[in-house]
Design an enzyme around this catalytic site. Structure first.
Site, PDB file in Angstrom:
ATOM      1  N   GLY A   1       0.836  -1.187   0.000  1.00 28.47           N
ATOM      2  CA  GLY A   1       0.000   0.000   0.000  1.00 28.47           C
ATOM      3  C   GLY A   1       0.871   1.238   0.000  1.00 28.47           C
ATOM      4  O   GLY A   1       2.034   1.203   0.433  1.00 28.47           O
TER       5      GLY A   1
ATOM      6  N   GLN B   1       3.053   9.991   1.232  1.00 31.09           N
ATOM      7  CA  GLN B   1       4.359   9.305   1.169  1.00 31.09           C
ATOM      8  C   GLN B   1       5.124   9.638  -0.112  1.00 31.09           C
ATOM      9  O   GLN B   1       6.311   9.340  -0.212  1.00 31.09           O
ATOM     10  CB  GLN B   1       4.172   7.790   1.271  1.00 31.09           C
ATOM     11  CG  GLN B   1       3.624   7.341   2.619  1.00 31.09           C
ATOM     12  CD  GLN B   1       3.478   5.828   2.661  1.00 31.09           C
ATOM     13  OE1 GLN B   1       2.483   5.295   2.207  1.00 31.09           O
ATOM     14  NE2 GLN B   1       4.485   5.153   3.186  1.00 31.09           N
TER      15      GLN B   1
ATOM     16  N   CYS C   1       6.283  -0.072   7.050  1.00 34.90           N
ATOM     17  CA  CYS C   1       5.810   1.068   6.264  1.00 34.90           C
ATOM     18  C   CYS C   1       6.978   1.547   5.406  1.00 34.90           C
ATOM     19  O   CYS C   1       8.101   1.650   5.897  1.00 34.90           O
ATOM     20  CB  CYS C   1       5.345   2.177   7.209  1.00 34.90           C
ATOM     21  SG  CYS C   1       4.802   3.658   6.354  1.00 34.90           S
ATOM     22  N   LEU C   2       6.697   1.847   4.148  1.00 32.38           N
ATOM     23  CA  LEU C   2       7.777   2.265   3.243  1.00 32.38           C
ATOM     24  C   LEU C   2       8.426   3.570   3.709  1.00 32.38           C
ATOM     25  O   LEU C   2       9.568   3.848   3.352  1.00 32.38           O
ATOM     26  CB  LEU C   2       7.244   2.420   1.812  1.00 32.38           C
ATOM     27  CG  LEU C   2       6.767   1.100   1.168  1.00 32.38           C
ATOM     28  CD1 LEU C   2       6.135   1.371  -0.189  1.00 32.38           C
ATOM     29  CD2 LEU C   2       7.902   0.107   1.045  1.00 32.38           C
TER      30      LEU C   2
ATOM     31  N   HIS D   1      -4.145   1.246   7.775  1.00 26.19           N
ATOM     32  CA  HIS D   1      -2.788   1.801   7.795  1.00 26.19           C
ATOM     33  C   HIS D   1      -2.681   2.972   6.801  1.00 26.19           C
ATOM     34  O   HIS D   1      -2.126   4.027   7.130  1.00 26.19           O
ATOM     35  CB  HIS D   1      -1.789   0.682   7.448  1.00 26.19           C
ATOM     36  CG  HIS D   1      -0.365   1.127   7.344  1.00 26.19           C
ATOM     37  ND1 HIS D   1       0.627   0.664   8.187  1.00 26.19           N
ATOM     38  CD2 HIS D   1       0.255   1.990   6.491  1.00 26.19           C
ATOM     39  CE1 HIS D   1       1.778   1.231   7.853  1.00 26.19           C
ATOM     40  NE2 HIS D   1       1.579   2.036   6.832  1.00 26.19           N
ATOM     41  N   GLU D   2      -3.228   2.772   5.597  1.00 22.31           N
ATOM     42  CA  GLU D   2      -3.090   3.805   4.560  1.00 22.31           C
ATOM     43  C   GLU D   2      -3.960   5.036   4.848  1.00 22.31           C
ATOM     44  O   GLU D   2      -3.506   6.167   4.662  1.00 22.31           O
ATOM     45  CB  GLU D   2      -3.419   3.228   3.176  1.00 22.31           C
ATOM     46  CG  GLU D   2      -2.522   2.063   2.740  1.00 22.31           C
ATOM     47  CD  GLU D   2      -1.037   2.344   2.846  1.00 22.31           C
ATOM     48  OE1 GLU D   2      -0.618   3.508   2.719  1.00 22.31           O
ATOM     49  OE2 GLU D   2      -0.278   1.381   3.082  1.00 22.31           O
TER      50      GLU D   2
ATOM     51  N   HIS E   1      -2.403   7.367   7.144  1.00 23.58           N
ATOM     52  CA  HIS E   1      -1.444   8.307   6.537  1.00 23.58           C
ATOM     53  C   HIS E   1      -2.140   9.593   6.088  1.00 23.58           C
ATOM     54  O   HIS E   1      -1.548  10.670   6.114  1.00 23.58           O
ATOM     55  CB  HIS E   1      -0.774   7.686   5.309  1.00 23.58           C
ATOM     56  CG  HIS E   1       0.403   6.808   5.607  1.00 23.58           C
ATOM     57  ND1 HIS E   1       1.537   7.270   6.225  1.00 23.58           N
ATOM     58  CD2 HIS E   1       0.626   5.496   5.365  1.00 23.58           C
ATOM     59  CE1 HIS E   1       2.421   6.272   6.347  1.00 23.58           C
ATOM     60  NE2 HIS E   1       1.889   5.177   5.834  1.00 23.58           N
TER      61      HIS E   1
END
Ligand code: NI
Length: 185
Positions: A45, A50, A98-99, A140-141, A144
């Site tokens: 995701g 991000q 997480c990226l 999670h997304e 953000h």
């Protein structure tokens, strides 16, 4: 095109996001680029902040889980203006990464079911209950988009345990094998 991923410490991860409409410039290209960026960095995701954009846009790709979860075969979906409308009462814990936080993996407790409203890529409205792995990823997304990162959801003790790693991320002292835009180099 692969976009650099903004990592922990970048102010954009804590900036308020705005809804978008059909007139958002080059939206299709942006969504394609976000999918490509997510896939190349082995993520499931990616949220617009991000990649440095304060808009309510998320992409999720779960095909890599389709061996164990056939329902996610070819699952690649963009969620425009998504909101979590309701939470189920059951929770479970699962290790997340997480990226924007390379090298950090921690168990996060979340509801197992959520009701989500969003627009798909063709701007059709949806409002549906989601469960399973997708429920976790979408929470999670969407976090953000609401200035919340998964480390914000750790217990005070676990947060203390990752403090050193967070400082290194903040100071640009880390390595990862995808393109990033750290706060400091
Ligand atoms: Ni993330």
């Amino acid at each position: 095109m692969i976009l650099p991923i903004y990592t922990y410490g970048q102010p954009v991860l804590k900036k308020e996001t705005e809804e978008i409409d059909k007139d958002y410039p080059q939206l299709k290209e942006l969504i394609d680029n976000m999918f490509e960026t997510m896939e190349k960095s082995d993520g499931v995701g990616l949220a617009a902040p991000q990649v440095g954009l304060s808009i309510r846009l998320v992409v999720i790709g779960l095909d890599c889980l389709s061996d164990e979860h056939p329902e996610y075969k070819d699952f690649n979906k963009a969620f425009i203006n998504p909101y979590i409308e309701e939470y189920g009462t059951e929770t479970d814990g699962y290790e997340e990464g997480c990226l924007s936080f390379p090298g950090i993996h921690e168990k996060v407790v979340r509801p197992t079911k959520v009701r989500v409203s969003y627009l798909d890529q063709d701007f059709n409205e949806h409002d549906e209950w989601i469960d399973g792995f997708l429920a976790r990823v979408i929470q999670h997304e969407v976090d953000h988009l609401d200035q919340t990162c998964f480390v914000d959801r750790l217990s005070p003790l676990r947060k203390q345990m990752v403090k050193g790693k967070l400082k290194n991320l903040h100071d640009g002292k880390f390595y990862c094998d995808y393109k990033v835009k750290p706060l400091k180099k």
